[in-house]
Write a protein that holds these residues in place. Structure first.
Motif, mmCIF file in Angstrom:
data_model
loop_
_atom_site.group_PDB
_atom_site.id
_atom_site.type_symbol
_atom_site.label_atom_id
_atom_site.label_comp_id
_atom_site.label_asym_id
_atom_site.label_seq_id
_atom_site.Cartn_x
_atom_site.Cartn_y
_atom_site.Cartn_z
ATOM 1 N N THR A 28 0.809 -1.221 0.000
ATOM 2 C CA THR A 28 0.000 0.000 0.000
ATOM 3 C C THR A 28 0.842 1.271 0.000
ATOM 4 N N CYS A 29 2.089 1.170 0.469
ATOM 5 C CA CYS A 29 2.988 2.322 0.509
ATOM 6 C C CYS A 29 4.406 1.809 0.720
ATOM 7 N N LEU A 30 5.371 2.723 0.695
ATOM 8 C CA LEU A 30 6.773 2.366 0.887
ATOM 9 C C LEU A 30 7.393 3.274 1.944
ATOM 10 N N LEU A 31 7.953 2.657 3.000
ATOM 11 C CA LEU A 31 8.681 3.396 4.026
ATOM 12 C C LEU A 31 10.169 3.344 3.709
ATOM 13 N N VAL A 32 10.789 4.503 3.606
ATOM 14 C CA VAL A 32 12.239 4.588 3.466
ATOM 15 C C VAL A 32 12.785 4.648 4.887
ATOM 16 N N HIS A 57 1.385 -5.453 4.563
ATOM 17 C CA HIS A 57 1.424 -4.928 3.184
ATOM 18 C C HIS A 57 2.029 -3.525 3.085
ATOM 19 N N VAL A 58 2.993 -3.262 3.966
ATOM 20 C CA VAL A 58 3.751 -2.010 3.900
ATOM 21 C C VAL A 58 5.173 -2.350 3.478
ATOM 22 N N ALA A 59 5.631 -1.807 2.366
ATOM 23 C CA ALA A 59 6.984 -2.067 1.863
ATOM 24 C C ALA A 59 7.997 -1.203 2.611
ATOM 25 N N ALA A 90 15.204 9.441 -3.059
ATOM 26 C CA ALA A 90 15.220 9.536 -4.520
ATOM 27 C C ALA A 90 15.319 8.141 -5.157
ATOM 28 N N THR A 91 16.137 7.269 -4.571
ATOM 29 C CA THR A 91 16.279 5.911 -5.091
ATOM 30 C C THR A 91 14.983 5.131 -4.934
ATOM 31 N N ALA A 92 14.362 5.239 -3.767
ATOM 32 C CA ALA A 92 13.099 4.541 -3.524
ATOM 33 C C ALA A 92 11.997 5.024 -4.466
ATOM 34 N N THR A 93 12.005 6.315 -4.764
ATOM 35 C CA THR A 93 11.017 6.867 -5.697
ATOM 36 C C THR A 93 11.152 6.232 -7.070
ATOM 37 N N ARG A 94 12.373 6.027 -7.500
ATOM 38 C CA ARG A 94 12.602 5.391 -8.802
ATOM 39 C C ARG A 94 12.218 3.913 -8.792
ATOM 40 N N ALA A 96 9.882 2.389 -6.884
ATOM 41 C CA ALA A 96 8.443 2.136 -6.729
ATOM 42 C C ALA A 96 7.659 3.424 -6.915
ATOM 43 N N PRO A 97 7.668 3.963 -8.133
ATOM 44 C CA PRO A 97 7.024 5.265 -8.366
ATOM 45 C C PRO A 97 5.511 5.248 -8.161
ATOM 46 N N GLU A 98 4.922 4.060 -8.154
ATOM 47 C CA GLU A 98 3.465 3.962 -8.013
ATOM 48 C C GLU A 98 3.000 3.983 -6.564
#
Length: 230
Positions: A28-32, A57-59, A90-94, A96-98
């Motif tokens: 559902t989302c990505l935690l850096v 379901h949290v990356a 910035a790396t995480a954005t690339r 999993a941009p969705e």
């Protein structure tokens, strides 16, 4: 089934650090997720909370600061630490941009996230999550480390234990209140700075991890929706 990827990324175009992306099915989302001062991304707590979040379901995208990558005992200077946070985001954005992105960290790692955000270098993240914000050194109550929080534009979630020697709640509560409705303070009864609880608390460390993960899942879901509607 979880997708696990071992990666590396560059910091200030000088050196590379290790990272680990844990991407569960139907994330559902990505935690850096940044580590604390004394232990790296594979510390027991870091691995445990990442796995617990994956079950919800949290990356997560965990990574090393340069000093930890090089096995040096003393943390890097603040500009290097905040630059590492920005590079990780910035790396995480690339990768999993969705997915809605949240910057988070344990202790020092969380504080470096807020410092980076106060400098407006994390504008792509939907919010900040602190696993034990280090408000002051042990037994030396102070609010100096919180002064920059007024400059953070994103919503913030503070996850704090009542036995945390690095965050006197009589100081942290009014700070969070002063930051307004965008800030949430979730208190874990009986937990210390490492989110360990004593047997007499009636809880187990596993139950605390589950509470942390459930709280993060609910908060990120609410703020991901708000971000989408903007």
């Amino acid at each position: 089934m979880n997708d696990v990827r071992n990666l590396r990324f560059s910091v200030l175009d000088k050196e590379e650090v290790s990272a680990l992306l844990l991407l569960p099915t139907r994330a559902t989302c990505l935690l850096v997720l940044a580590h604390g001062a004394g232990a790296g991304m594979n510390h027991t707590f870091m691995s445990a909370i990442a796995n617990q979040l994956a079950d919800d379901h949290v990356a997560t995208f965990r990574y090393q600061f340069p000093y930890m990558e090089q096995r040096r005992g003393v943390p890097d200077k603040q500009p290097v630490l905040t630059a590492t946070v920005a590079a990780a985001v910035a790396t995480a954005t690339r990768l999993a941009p969705e997915l809605p992105l949240f910057a988070s960290g344990k202790s020092m790692g969380g504080r470096m996230n807020s410092l980076a955000a106060s400098e407006q270098t994390l504008e792509s993240v939907s919010g900040l999550i602190f696993f034990g914000f280090p408000l002051h050194p042990p037994k030396r109550p102070s609010i100096k480390r919180a002064q920059h929080l007024q400059l953070v534009k994103q919503p913030m979630l503070f996850l704090q234990g009542t036995r945390d020697d690095l965050a006197d709640l009589t100081l942290l509560r009014p700070i969070c209140e002063s930051l307004g409705p965008k800030t949430t303070l979730h208190i874990i009864e009986g937990a210390d700075h490492s989110f360990h609880v004593l047997k007499r608390s009636g809880k187990t460390d596993s139950q605390v991890l589950a509470e942390l993960s459930t709280t993060v899942k609910a908060w990120t879901t609410a703020h991901s929706v708000a971000q989408t509607k903007k």
